[in-house]
Design a protein around this motif. Structure first.
Motif, PDB file in Angstrom:
ATOM      1  N   ILE A   2     -17.755  -9.152  -6.690  1.00 20.33           N
ATOM      2  CA  ILE A   2     -18.980  -9.358  -7.482  1.00 20.33           C
ATOM      3  C   ILE A   2     -20.062  -8.363  -7.069  1.00 20.33           C
ATOM      4  O   ILE A   2     -20.760  -7.804  -7.906  1.00 20.33           O
ATOM      5  N   ALA A   3     -20.189  -8.146  -5.786  1.00 18.80           N
ATOM      6  CA  ALA A   3     -21.164  -7.151  -5.292  1.00 18.80           C
ATOM      7  C   ALA A   3     -20.590  -6.459  -4.068  1.00 18.80           C
ATOM      8  O   ALA A   3     -19.924  -7.087  -3.248  1.00 18.80           O
ATOM      9  N   GLY A   4     -20.854  -5.174  -3.980  1.00 17.21           N
ATOM     10  CA  GLY A   4     -20.305  -4.393  -2.868  1.00 17.21           C
ATOM     11  C   GLY A   4     -18.908  -3.912  -3.217  1.00 17.21           C
ATOM     12  O   GLY A   4     -18.519  -3.861  -4.381  1.00 17.21           O
ATOM     13  N   GLU A   5     -18.136  -3.557  -2.223  1.00 17.84           N
ATOM     14  CA  GLU A   5     -16.771  -3.073  -2.456  1.00 17.84           C
ATOM     15  C   GLU A   5     -15.847  -3.804  -1.504  1.00 17.84           C
ATOM     16  O   GLU A   5     -16.301  -4.484  -0.578  1.00 17.84           O
ATOM     17  N   LYS A   6     -14.538  -3.665  -1.711  1.00 14.88           N
ATOM     18  CA  LYS A   6     -13.560  -4.357  -0.867  1.00 14.88           C
ATOM     19  C   LYS A   6     -12.428  -3.390  -0.533  1.00 14.88           C
ATOM     20  O   LYS A   6     -11.885  -2.742  -1.430  1.00 14.88           O
ATOM     21  N   TRP A   7     -12.101  -3.320   0.749  1.00 10.14           N
ATOM     22  CA  TRP A   7     -10.946  -2.542   1.207  1.00 10.14           C
ATOM     23  C   TRP A   7      -9.999  -3.477   1.943  1.00 10.14           C
ATOM     24  O   TRP A   7     -10.442  -4.247   2.809  1.00 10.14           O
ATOM     25  N   VAL A   8      -8.708  -3.439   1.615  1.00  8.19           N
ATOM     26  CA  VAL A   8      -7.714  -4.213   2.377  1.00  8.19           C
ATOM     27  C   VAL A   8      -6.524  -3.314   2.716  1.00  8.19           C
ATOM     28  O   VAL A   8      -6.277  -2.292   2.055  1.00  8.19           O
ATOM     29  N   ALA A   9      -5.810  -3.707   3.759  1.00  4.63           N
ATOM     30  CA  ALA A   9      -4.508  -3.098   4.059  1.00  4.63           C
ATOM     31  C   ALA A   9      -3.486  -4.227   4.042  1.00  4.63           C
ATOM     32  O   ALA A   9      -3.697  -5.256   4.688  1.00  4.63           O
ATOM     33  N   THR A  10      -2.409  -4.050   3.278  1.00  5.80           N
ATOM     34  CA  THR A  10      -1.376  -5.087   3.152  1.00  5.80           C
ATOM     35  C   THR A  10      -0.083  -4.631   3.814  1.00  5.80           C
ATOM     36  O   THR A  10       0.355  -3.488   3.611  1.00  5.80           O
ATOM     37  N   LYS A  11       0.503  -5.533   4.588  1.00 12.03           N
ATOM     38  CA  LYS A  11       1.842  -5.303   5.155  1.00 12.03           C
ATOM     39  C   LYS A  11       2.781  -6.325   4.523  1.00 12.03           C
ATOM     40  O   LYS A  11       2.552  -7.531   4.607  1.00 12.03           O
ATOM     41  N   TRP A  12       3.811  -5.833   3.857  1.00 16.24           N
ATOM     42  CA  TRP A  12       4.836  -6.722   3.309  1.00 16.24           C
ATOM     43  C   TRP A  12       6.052  -6.688   4.232  1.00 16.24           C
ATOM     44  O   TRP A  12       6.463  -5.603   4.677  1.00 16.24           O
ATOM     45  N   LEU A  13       6.610  -7.839   4.488  1.00 18.61           N
ATOM     46  CA  LEU A  13       7.735  -7.969   5.417  1.00 18.61           C
ATOM     47  C   LEU A  13       9.009  -8.322   4.640  1.00 18.61           C
ATOM     48  O   LEU A  13       8.986  -9.242   3.811  1.00 18.61           O
TER      49      LEU A  13
END
Ligand code: PD2
Ligand code: ZN
Length: 284
Positions: A267-278
């Motif tokens: 909604i406001a700002g930004e989002k960074w994620v790192a995903t590890k799939w196993l």
């Protein structure tokens, strides 16, 4: 003594009947020991028989058979887990679906380093296309993303070793880390991370390491508003807080795992994620 106590068809039938009557495994084991069974033989008989029984029960209900999954060792409800080079907090635990929220899994410096390394390589996110086994741009996913190769740089190696230790799953079963970037309005609509067995491309995808059996989404920054990871089947929303992570596992590629999940719109700002799939096996 154990040598001449054979696991006969009659014994298997009796164990299944006990399970069907609702007796817990420890009660069945106690009854076997009381009637003279060696404990090791009794445990082996129970494991063998019940594995087959549960797989058959699942098949008759149209479910794929269950497989082993990664998990943290939470038997004595620890506040902290040993990630090898870092102590990690246990913030929230759910049994079904299995969801664990980790606090402080990454340092601020690790989050920043991962964003810096990913930024120049970001492109519109694609999702694996289970119809063909290829990948495609997906309207349900309005983020930008990139993949690191497993072990590609020092921070990836360090984080991958930590994750493997936290959820007791071989490092080599992990896909390379994926980094996603969401701007306001961007989201990842609810989906399952396993590959749908009904889709024609799935055999090609799972030839490389088997099914996905677990996911760890790590938050690399804290958006001002929105951007939580939601689990609509159970009404759960995990707040995206820099350095924290949400882990969940799924022991069969089926909605009964209740692992439907999405990235709520930022909604406001930004989002960074790192995903590890196993994966179930080694991902080469
Ligand atoms: O960014 C997220 O919160 C999110 C939500 C659902 C990430 C994923 N899925 C994923 O990377 O699989
Ligand atoms: Zn996902």
């Amino acid at each position: 003594m154990a040598g001449n106590q054979a696991i006969t068809p009659e014994l298997r039938q009796w164990i299944v009947a006990q399970a069907q009557a609702g007796h817990k495994p420890e009660e069945v084991l106690a009854a076997m020991r009381a009637s003279g069974w060696n404990e090791d033989v009794a445990i082996a008989a129970m494991e063998e028989t019940l594995q087959g029984f549960l797989a058959e029960q699942a098949r008759s209900q149209g479910l794929p058979p269950p497989v082993p999954v990664p998990d943290a060792d939470l038997a004595d409800s620890p506040a902290w887990l040993d990630g090898g080079d870092r102590q990690v907090r246990v913030l929230t635990v759910m049994k079904h679906p299995r969801v664990i929220v980790f606090g402080g899994l990454l340092s601020d410096d690790e989050c920043d380093a991962m964003i810096d390394a990913a930024r120049p390589r970001m492109a519109r996110s694609e999702t694996v296309q289970t119809d063909t086994g290829g990948s495609e741009v997906n309207v349900a996913r309005t983020s930008r993303g990139m993949f690191f190769d497993r072990g590609e740089n020092e921070v990836c190696r360090r984080v991958e070793a930590r994750l493997a230790r936290l959820v007791n799953w071989p490092l080599i079963n992990g896909e390379g880390l994926q980094v996603l970037h969401y701007l306001p309005g961007a989201e990842y609509q609810p989906h399952h991370d396993y590959f749908d067995p009904a889709k024609s491309g799935t055999p090609t995808i799972v030839a490389r390491g088997g099914q996905r059996v677990g996911t760890i989404v790590m938050y690399l920054n804290t958006p001002e508003k929105g951007g939580g990871t939601t689990f609509p089947d159970v009404g759960l929303e995990v707040a995206p807080i820099k350095g924290n992570a949400v882990f969940f596992s799924y022991n069969r590629p089926h909605p009964s795992t209740k692992t439907l999940h999405g990235g709520a719109p930022v909604i406001a700002g930004e989002k960074w994620v790192a995903t590890k799939w196993l994966r179930e096996g080694e991902f080469k």
